[in-house]
Design a protein around this motif. Sequence first.
Motif, PDB file in Angstrom:
ATOM      1  N   ILE A   1       0.832  -1.205   0.000  1.00  0.00           N
ATOM      2  CA  ILE A   1       0.000   0.000   0.000  1.00  0.00           C
ATOM      3  C   ILE A   1       0.863   1.250   0.000  1.00  0.00           C
ATOM      4  CG2 ILE A   1      -1.642   1.335   1.383  1.00  0.00           C
ATOM      5  CD1 ILE A   1      -2.853  -1.454   2.147  1.00  0.00           C
ATOM      6  N   ARG A   2       1.923   1.241   0.804  1.00  0.00           N
ATOM      7  CA  ARG A   2       2.827   2.394   0.815  1.00  0.00           C
ATOM      8  C   ARG A   2       3.448   2.614  -0.560  1.00  0.00           C
ATOM      9  NH1 ARG A   2       4.773   0.113   5.880  1.00  0.00           N
ATOM     10  NH2 ARG A   2       3.612   1.114   7.525  1.00  0.00           N
ATOM     11  N   ALA A   3       3.851   1.518  -1.188  1.00  0.00           N
ATOM     12  CA  ALA A   3       4.450   1.616  -2.529  1.00  0.00           C
ATOM     13  C   ALA A   3       3.426   2.116  -3.537  1.00  0.00           C
ATOM     14  CB  ALA A   3       5.012   0.262  -2.957  1.00  0.00           C
ATOM     15  N   ASP A   4       2.184   1.623  -3.441  1.00  0.00           N
ATOM     16  CA  ASP A   4       1.136   2.062  -4.358  1.00  0.00           C
ATOM     17  C   ASP A   4       0.829   3.542  -4.173  1.00  0.00           C
ATOM     18  OD1 ASP A   4       0.980  -0.502  -5.366  1.00  0.00           O
ATOM     19  OD2 ASP A   4      -0.913  -0.992  -4.384  1.00  0.00           O
ATOM     20  N   LYS A   5       0.822   3.996  -2.933  1.00  0.00           N
ATOM     21  CA  LYS A   5       0.578   5.416  -2.675  1.00  0.00           C
ATOM     22  C   LYS A   5       1.684   6.245  -3.303  1.00  0.00           C
ATOM     23  CE  LYS A   5      -0.096   8.911   0.851  1.00  0.00           C
ATOM     24  NZ  LYS A   5      -0.107   9.225   2.278  1.00  0.00           N
ATOM     25  N   LYS A   6       2.904   5.790  -3.156  1.00  0.00           N
ATOM     26  CA  LYS A   6       4.039   6.514  -3.724  1.00  0.00           C
ATOM     27  C   LYS A   6       3.907   6.583  -5.247  1.00  0.00           C
ATOM     28  CE  LYS A   6       8.836   7.109  -2.483  1.00  0.00           C
ATOM     29  NZ  LYS A   6       9.953   6.581  -1.708  1.00  0.00           N
ATOM     30  N   LEU A   7       3.421   5.512  -5.859  1.00  0.00           N
ATOM     31  CA  LEU A   7       3.197   5.513  -7.309  1.00  0.00           C
ATOM     32  C   LEU A   7       2.118   6.523  -7.702  1.00  0.00           C
ATOM     33  CD1 LEU A   7       3.374   1.723  -8.214  1.00  0.00           C
ATOM     34  CD2 LEU A   7       4.980   3.521  -8.894  1.00  0.00           C
TER      35      LEU A   7
END
Length: 163
Positions: free
Chosen positions: A42-48
């Motif tokens: 989720i953190r990675a997706d938010k960063k994307l």
Amino acid sequence: MRINFLTKTFGVAAMLMLFCYAPLAMAQDKPADNMQILRDKIRADKKLVVAANMELTESEAKAFWPIYDAYQKDLQKINQRIVALLDNYADDARKKSLTDDKAKKLIDEAVAIDQAEANLKSGYAPKLSKALPAIKVARYLQIENKIRAVIKYDLAQGVPLVR
């Protein structure tokens, strides 16, 4: 349009993360469990989502991402407070043990959390302004606000009214 779809998708996933965050820390030497993997995703997706909408130059990105990471770390502390608040309310709701005194404490903590979030944003705005043009600072804060609004909306739907 792109941010709308991604924000909604992220919001649902983030809500799961927020609800599923275990307030009791697990031992550091244990392998990552499924919830930790979900939180990392989720953190990675938010960063994307942020990266796709910020349109940063290389030099802007170099200055922005460390600030972003620090902001997210500080925001996580606020998220933990929200989880604790919801856990306390849910516990009292299940036990039907909510008193006026407990409700007052919940109110005070909810207001303090809102204030902490506003203070966090106002504390990071000058840092962001040193790294980015004002339009991109506004865009980033707008993206964060949209994501937080979706999360808070989803959370609010799942929290029954106080009885």
